[in-house]
Design an enzyme around this catalytic site. Structure first.
Site, PDB file in Angstrom:
ATOM      1  N   GLY A  65     -19.371  -9.975  26.276  1.00 25.26           N
ATOM      2  CA  GLY A  65     -18.963  -9.772  27.666  1.00 25.26           C
ATOM      3  C   GLY A  65     -18.777  -8.294  27.975  1.00 25.26           C
ATOM      4  O   GLY A  65     -18.771  -7.453  27.081  1.00 25.26           O
ATOM      5  N   SER A  66     -18.604  -7.977  29.242  1.00 17.12           N
ATOM      6  CA  SER A  66     -18.584  -6.597  29.697  1.00 17.12           C
ATOM      7  C   SER A  66     -17.335  -5.877  29.218  1.00 17.12           C
ATOM      8  O   SER A  66     -16.479  -6.454  28.554  1.00 17.12           O
ATOM      9  CB  SER A  66     -18.640  -6.557  31.222  1.00 17.12           C
ATOM     10  OG  SER A  66     -17.372  -6.897  31.739  1.00 17.12           O
ATOM     11  N   SER A  67     -17.213  -4.611  29.598  1.00 17.80           N
ATOM     12  CA  SER A  67     -16.153  -3.764  29.048  1.00 17.80           C
ATOM     13  C   SER A  67     -14.765  -4.143  29.536  1.00 17.80           C
ATOM     14  O   SER A  67     -13.776  -3.656  29.020  1.00 17.80           O
ATOM     15  CB  SER A  67     -16.439  -2.304  29.388  1.00 17.80           C
ATOM     16  OG  SER A  67     -16.587  -2.144  30.777  1.00 17.80           O
ATOM     17  N   VAL A  68     -14.649  -5.012  30.539  1.00 18.03           N
ATOM     18  CA  VAL A  68     -13.322  -5.355  31.058  1.00 18.03           C
ATOM     19  C   VAL A  68     -12.949  -6.830  30.983  1.00 18.03           C
ATOM     20  O   VAL A  68     -11.770  -7.155  30.873  1.00 18.03           O
ATOM     21  CB  VAL A  68     -13.133  -4.897  32.531  1.00 18.03           C
ATOM     22  CG1 VAL A  68     -13.135  -3.403  32.613  1.00 18.03           C
ATOM     23  CG2 VAL A  68     -14.177  -5.491  33.430  1.00 18.03           C
TER      24      VAL A  68
END
Lengths: 138, 403
Positions: A65-68
């Protein structure tokens, strides 16, 4: 029940001792796709779909998943007191390590190859944070 | 990991709890990934999201005295005034999250660029520069196209690095870890920017996390937009933070002996049919559309002006919201006269915003078109389907109101 022969050293990000029943996931996990109010995995086609992870020692190959979103997912679980007791990850990435540290969920990696062979869902993993030692109780 | 006396004192809280929280995150990452020490960075990009988890950490730093020590730019959130423009209900809670994000940003002293493409025009590192850039399109771009150095950072670790001015020395900060481990042969001619983005998506799906591909068989003068899209897609469908293109990217151009540079012997090839079938999958829907989403990652000035010239004297269909996401800087460069022309033709130029934000719920539930696989991927969670196609086709669909 008997303890694993000996405790092994691991890499760990932690600020407290932890223990939990193992829940295995063959696939990477994204905590954004876990329902914070029940701790049920809601991702389609995920081997843990419908299973609850609150209080468990979740054993995963990696995060995704993305960085956040990983952080937000774990934070939402923590806010509902539904976080796993620890995360055991084979190939950690900075996103899941950051999320674990910020949410105060111990994260373990670097276990010797084969250490968890023979352990099954429901066996208990114990982490001693100060010495970074792990034991499995079968 | 080695820490200097001064770094240890920061962990222990000598400079306050905010700096201690930032340092503890860098130390945890360094120990997990076997860094030998911390190294100075020159700049950071914080992929702030405005989500609660992200904000929890930002406030933990900001409210306890931490301030950035190197220039640190930010990702987009959303423009709070948009809810009036589009007459949508935004909850008080959503607005509060936005206000808290802005307030924490101001305390931290970051540069509120609110753009996911700081690496075009504004915050451009040089080759060999050590940085900490989070954001899925930014990391591969600055590593691959500029030859600057950053690991895949989480939003929080990039912010912590911006505060301390250092990052753990591991992974892509070390030359030996930057050589390719897999060769990708492209066996057909790439037609346009859109196809290059498709290639990125395809490769992200077949490569393993942290693979570093060397791409062969593509020629060209790639536009910054094509390279931006390629990196964004390969790092959305997969997890690739660095790629090399033969005869094009700086590190590949320096290499004299490719066989010695390569680690391992893995090979894959991509056929025209692989990309064509991906394209069919993404373009198969048809019918009336309610929106066009352009600008994920943020549109450049040439892309916005291209929409203007493709439209010519025509107007966007009255049932279609044509949304272009870009930065405040780009809007300034375009100028008021051009922005006015676009507005009269029915194009909304949006600043500071990301496609995946609650304020755009007025397009949910119906078909849209976009030039971005990444936009379609993220908005699917918000119950919107898309036909993904080139900018030219997006504009034609916008005029007709259907695709």
């Amino acid at each position: 029940m008997k303890a694993h022969e000996s405790a092994v050293k691991c890499k760990a990000v932690c600020d407290h001792d932890a223990e939990g029943k193992i829940i295995y996931s063959g696939k990477a996990i994204n905590f954004y796709l876990v329902d914070p109010s029940t701790s049920e995995v809601i991702e389609d086609d995920h081997p843990l779909k419908g299973k609850r992870i609150a209080g468990r020692a979740i054993v995963i190959p990696s995060g995704k998943g993305s960085s956040v979103v990983q952080l937000d997912g774990l934070y939402q679980l923590l806010s509902s007191n539904n976080q796993p007791s620890m995360i055991v990850v084979k190939d950690p990435d900075p996103v899941i390590v950051s999320a674990a540290l910020i949410c105060g969920v111990p994260l373990i990696s670097g276990l010797p190859d084969g250490f968890l062979d023979g352990a099954k869902d429901g066996d208990i993993i114990k982490l001693k944070c100060s010495t970074k030692e792990v034991t499995v109780v079968h | 990991m080695y820490l200097s006396n001064q770094e240890e004192r920061i962990v222990e809280g000598e400079n306050g709890e905010g700096y201690a929280s930032a340092m503890k995150l860098l130390v945890a990452l360094g120990e997990m990934f076997d860094a030998d020490k911390l190294i100075p960075i020159t700049r950071a990009h914080w992929a702030v999201s405005g989500q609660e988890g992200d904000l929890f950490y930002a406030e933990k730093l900001a409210n306890f005295g931490a301030r950035t020590s190197v220039p640190t730019t930010t990702n987009p959130a959303w423009d709070g005034s948009l809810s009036d423009e589009f007459k949508v209900e935004v909850s008080d809670y959503e607005l509060l999250l936005l206000r808290r994000t802005i307030s924490a940003s101001d305390k931290l002293g970051v540069i509120k660029s609110f753009s996911c493409t700081p690496y075009l025009y504004r915050d451009v590192p040089a080759a060999g520069e050590h940085t900490a850039f989070s954001e899925s399109s930014a990391t591969p771009y600055i590593n691959s196209i500029y030859g600057a150095m950053t690991n895949r950072e989480s939003s929080s670790s990039a912010l912590a690095a911006g505060v301390i001015g250092k990052t753990p020395n591991y992974g892509l900060h070390l030359d030996k870890n930057r050589s390719p481990n897999i060769v990708v042969s492209v066996e057909f001619k790439i037609k346009d920017d859109f196809d290059f983005g498709l290639l990125g998506w395809y490769l992200g799906e077949i490569l393993k996390p942290d693979d570093i591909p060397l791409i062969r068989g593509v020629e060209g003068n790639f536009s910054p937009e094509a390279l931006r899209d390629f990196g964004a897609m390969i790092n959305t469908s997969g997890a690739v933070s660095l790629f090399h293109i033969e005869n094009f990217t700086p590190e590949a151009k320096k290499v004299k002996d490719f066989r010695r540079w390569l680690r391992g012997s893995e090979r894959v090839s991509v056929r025209e049919e692989d990309i064509a079938s991906l394209k069919r999958k993404f373009t198969k829907a048809s019918g009336k559309i309610n929106s066009v989403y352009m600008g994920c990652p943020h549109s450049t000035v040439p892309e916005i002006m291209k929409v203007n010239s493709l439209l010519g004297n025509r107007k966007v269909h009255r049932d279609v919201k044509f949304l272009i996401f870009t930065s405040a800087t780009n809007l300034k460069l375009i100028g008021e006269a051009n922005a006015k022309k676009l507005k009269e033709k029915g194009v909304h130029l949006l600043r500071d915003s990301c496609v995946d934000e609650p304020v755009f719920k007025f397009t949910e539930g119906n078909l849209g078109v976009t030039n971005s696989l990444k936009a379609a991927y993220y908005r699917k969670r918000r119950n919107q389907d898309f036909v993904i196609t080139s900018i030219e086709n997006c504009v034609e669909a916008a005029v007709r109101g259907e695709i």
